[in-house]
Motif scaffolding. Structure first.
Motif, PDB file in Angstrom:
ATOM      1  N   ALA A  27      35.819  39.964  44.019  1.00 25.16           N
ATOM      2  CA  ALA A  27      36.726  39.069  44.146  1.00 25.16           C
ATOM      3  C   ALA A  27      36.450  37.956  45.347  1.00 25.16           C
ATOM      4  O   ALA A  27      36.635  36.996  45.292  1.00 25.16           O
ATOM      5  CB  ALA A  27      38.233  39.694  44.339  1.00 25.16           C
ATOM      6  N   VAL A 108      50.521  40.723  46.215  1.00 24.39           N
ATOM      7  CA  VAL A 108      49.675  39.379  46.057  1.00 24.39           C
ATOM      8  C   VAL A 108      49.935  38.486  47.365  1.00 24.39           C
ATOM      9  O   VAL A 108      48.587  37.888  47.809  1.00 24.39           O
ATOM     10  CB  VAL A 108      50.130  38.347  45.130  1.00 24.39           C
ATOM     11  CG1 VAL A 108      49.597  36.943  44.852  1.00 24.39           C
ATOM     12  CG2 VAL A 108      50.050  39.039  43.603  1.00 24.39           C
ATOM     13  N   ALA A 111      47.283  39.615  49.810  1.00 23.46           N
ATOM     14  CA  ALA A 111      45.699  39.446  49.525  1.00 23.46           C
ATOM     15  C   ALA A 111      45.523  37.808  49.989  1.00 23.46           C
ATOM     16  O   ALA A 111      44.286  37.679  50.510  1.00 23.46           O
ATOM     17  CB  ALA A 111      45.420  39.458  47.893  1.00 23.46           C
ATOM     18  N   LEU A 112      46.471  36.902  49.652  1.00 22.34           N
ATOM     19  CA  LEU A 112      46.326  35.600  49.978  1.00 22.34           C
ATOM     20  C   LEU A 112      46.381  35.253  51.589  1.00 22.34           C
ATOM     21  O   LEU A 112      45.519  34.534  51.939  1.00 22.34           O
ATOM     22  CB  LEU A 112      47.549  34.995  49.408  1.00 22.34           C
ATOM     23  CG  LEU A 112      47.541  34.581  47.814  1.00 22.34           C
ATOM     24  CD1 LEU A 112      48.465  34.127  47.188  1.00 22.34           C
ATOM     25  CD2 LEU A 112      46.345  33.941  47.185  1.00 22.34           C
ATOM     26  N   TRP A 138      52.710  31.960  43.690  1.00 21.47           N
ATOM     27  CA  TRP A 138      52.987  33.376  43.704  1.00 21.47           C
ATOM     28  C   TRP A 138      54.052  33.769  44.744  1.00 21.47           C
ATOM     29  O   TRP A 138      54.231  35.148  45.164  1.00 21.47           O
ATOM     30  CB  TRP A 138      51.670  34.337  44.097  1.00 21.47           C
ATOM     31  CG  TRP A 138      50.834  34.410  42.791  1.00 21.47           C
ATOM     32  CD1 TRP A 138      49.918  33.660  42.482  1.00 21.47           C
ATOM     33  CD2 TRP A 138      51.087  35.207  41.457  1.00 21.47           C
ATOM     34  NE1 TRP A 138      49.201  33.790  41.345  1.00 21.47           N
ATOM     35  CE2 TRP A 138      49.767  34.793  40.651  1.00 21.47           C
ATOM     36  CE3 TRP A 138      51.784  36.102  41.198  1.00 21.47           C
ATOM     37  CZ2 TRP A 138      49.804  35.387  39.529  1.00 21.47           C
ATOM     38  CZ3 TRP A 138      51.392  36.667  39.988  1.00 21.47           C
ATOM     39  CH2 TRP A 138      50.542  36.396  39.150  1.00 21.47           C
ATOM     40  N   PHE A 166      47.794  45.896  44.026  1.00 25.93           N
ATOM     41  CA  PHE A 166      47.642  44.672  43.752  1.00 25.93           C
ATOM     42  C   PHE A 166      48.090  44.218  42.355  1.00 25.93           C
ATOM     43  O   PHE A 166      49.002  43.338  41.924  1.00 25.93           O
ATOM     44  CB  PHE A 166      46.318  43.986  44.060  1.00 25.93           C
ATOM     45  CG  PHE A 166      46.176  42.702  43.696  1.00 25.93           C
ATOM     46  CD1 PHE A 166      46.628  41.672  44.908  1.00 25.93           C
ATOM     47  CD2 PHE A 166      45.683  42.198  42.844  1.00 25.93           C
ATOM     48  CE1 PHE A 166      46.456  40.181  44.572  1.00 25.93           C
ATOM     49  CE2 PHE A 166      45.266  40.901  42.544  1.00 25.93           C
ATOM     50  CZ  PHE A 166      45.885  39.654  43.326  1.00 25.93           C
ATOM     51  N   VAL A 170      51.320  42.071  40.691  1.00 22.53           N
ATOM     52  CA  VAL A 170      51.163  40.879  39.936  1.00 22.53           C
ATOM     53  C   VAL A 170      52.032  40.991  38.806  1.00 22.53           C
ATOM     54  O   VAL A 170      52.903  40.051  38.357  1.00 22.53           O
ATOM     55  CB  VAL A 170      49.638  40.762  39.387  1.00 22.53           C
ATOM     56  CG1 VAL A 170      49.486  39.920  38.402  1.00 22.53           C
ATOM     57  CG2 VAL A 170      48.635  40.238  40.505  1.00 22.53           C
ATOM     58  N   TRP A 240      41.943  40.809  40.383  1.00 27.92           N
ATOM     59  CA  TRP A 240      40.966  39.982  41.224  1.00 27.92           C
ATOM     60  C   TRP A 240      42.047  38.930  42.343  1.00 27.92           C
ATOM     61  O   TRP A 240      42.761  38.457  41.590  1.00 27.92           O
ATOM     62  CB  TRP A 240      39.789  38.961  40.435  1.00 27.92           C
ATOM     63  CG  TRP A 240      38.855  39.903  40.153  1.00 27.92           C
ATOM     64  CD1 TRP A 240      38.687  41.236  39.521  1.00 27.92           C
ATOM     65  CD2 TRP A 240      37.420  39.189  39.818  1.00 27.92           C
ATOM     66  NE1 TRP A 240      37.675  41.346  38.917  1.00 27.92           N
ATOM     67  CE2 TRP A 240      36.779  40.336  39.165  1.00 27.92           C
ATOM     68  CE3 TRP A 240      36.803  38.209  40.283  1.00 27.92           C
ATOM     69  CZ2 TRP A 240      35.485  40.253  38.863  1.00 27.92           C
ATOM     70  CZ3 TRP A 240      35.564  38.198  40.055  1.00 27.92           C
ATOM     71  CH2 TRP A 240      34.751  39.099  39.399  1.00 27.92           C
ATOM     72  N   TYR A 241      41.716  38.927  43.450  1.00 27.42           N
ATOM     73  CA  TYR A 241      42.145  38.125  44.234  1.00 27.42           C
ATOM     74  C   TYR A 241      41.243  36.805  44.667  1.00 27.42           C
ATOM     75  O   TYR A 241      40.495  37.214  45.207  1.00 27.42           O
ATOM     76  CB  TYR A 241      42.793  38.757  45.542  1.00 27.42           C
ATOM     77  CG  TYR A 241      41.951  39.917  45.915  1.00 27.42           C
ATOM     78  CD1 TYR A 241      41.111  39.836  46.763  1.00 27.42           C
ATOM     79  CD2 TYR A 241      42.103  41.355  45.467  1.00 27.42           C
ATOM     80  CE1 TYR A 241      40.142  40.730  47.414  1.00 27.42           C
ATOM     81  CE2 TYR A 241      41.269  42.261  45.993  1.00 27.42           C
ATOM     82  CZ  TYR A 241      40.294  42.116  46.871  1.00 27.42           C
ATOM     83  OH  TYR A 241      39.644  42.962  47.193  1.00 27.42           O
ATOM     84  N   LEU A 245      43.444  33.540  40.552  1.00 25.77           N
ATOM     85  CA  LEU A 245      44.981  33.777  40.741  1.00 25.77           C
ATOM     86  C   LEU A 245      45.651  32.498  40.204  1.00 25.77           C
ATOM     87  O   LEU A 245      46.722  32.759  39.703  1.00 25.77           O
ATOM     88  CB  LEU A 245      45.443  34.186  42.047  1.00 25.77           C
ATOM     89  CG  LEU A 245      45.338  35.513  42.415  1.00 25.77           C
ATOM     90  CD1 LEU A 245      45.545  35.651  44.128  1.00 25.77           C
ATOM     91  CD2 LEU A 245      46.297  36.685  41.820  1.00 25.77           C
TER      92      LEU A 245
END
Length: 265
Positions: A27, A108, A111-112, A138, A166, A170, A240-241, A245
């Motif tokens: 990712a 999420v 991760a972002l 998100w 994660f 989602v 996957w991040y 996304l």
């Protein structure tokens, strides 16, 4: 020499913006290559995106060839606290190679935020359009669950999504509650009889089957359960991040939560 702090609180000293990067996380490979094209010099065998990536392969994420990584003389290695072994990270750092370790994100937004920190920090770039787009898609409050799912990620033995994952977040943000979200383990290994009983007693009403890390199909997965509703989904969209996304929100929304027909994304 600029110094940054990775997700685990470790200082990462760099001589400048990285130009030779080895990524041990699929990712992160995709996220960095989309944002700073051409800097990925080495990647794992599982770094399949972007498809046109031209990089030396250094083995798997869990067991990379550390000697091959060192031969590439990277100015930064990207790792993840869940996907990569601490001993490999320690060896690389012991050889004088800067390593940025991303924490395994539980949500999420986590991760972002981590990706924003990495890209705008060590890579010294403005937040890319795909990142701001993903953040916008998100950040809404998750809706009330409209389905309760069992989400296997492996078979032989059965492994499912549990707490603080994660992929589970989602699904939660798309209206699907993960049945094992309150389990003490992040990836429980329940016996198949226990999984079947969840559908029999009404605890679960949806089976979500990704195509990675285990490749579930119409013929390998659904037949082990008592005729539940099921969907086959892209493991990349689910776990996957990064740039995926943006598409993940749209594509998964088409089938989650599902109607009484079958869906595939």
């Amino acid at each position: 020499m600029p110094t940054y702090t990775d997700d685990l609180g470790e200082e990462v000293a760099l001589s400048g913006s990285p130009r030779r990067v080895v990524s041990l996380v699929p990712a992160l490979t995709e996220a960095v290559e989309h944002t700073a094209s051409g800097v990925i010099a080495g990647a794992t065998d599982y770094c399949t995106h972007p498809p046109e990536l031209d990089a030396v392969r250094v083995g798997g994420s869990k067991y990379p060839n550390v000697d091959a990584v060192l031969e590439l003389r990277p100015d930064l290695v990207l790792a993840n606290s869940e996907e990569n072994r601490p001993e490999d990270v320690r060896r690389l750092r012991g050889e004088g190679v800067p390593v940025w370790v991303m924490a395994a994100p539980a949500t999420v937004p986590d991760a972002l935020a981590s990706l924003r920190s990495l890209l705008t920090g060590p890579f010294e770039v403005d937040a890319p359009a795909w990142l701001t787009d993903a953040e916008a898609r998100w950040t809404d409050e998750p809706p009330a669950p409209r389905a309760h799912a069992v989400v296997p990620v492996w078979r032989k033995p059965w492994v499912v999504l549990g707490r603080d994952t994660f992929g589970g977040d989602v699904l939660r943000r798309l209206g699907v509650a993960v049945v094992y979200a309150d389990h003490e383990d992040r990836y429980p290994r329940p016996p198949i009889d226990e999984l079947r009983a969840l559908f029999t007693d009404g605890t679960a009403d949806l089976l979500v089957l990704p195509d990675e890390p285990y490749e579930f199909t119409d013929d390998d997965g659904p037949q082990f359960f008592p005729a539940p509703r099921y969907v086959l989904v892209s493991g990349r969209y689910l776990t996957w991040y990064g740039p995926s996304l943006v598409d993940a929100h749209r594509e998964l929304s088409k089938v989650l939560p599902v109607r009484h027909d079958l869906g595939r994304v």
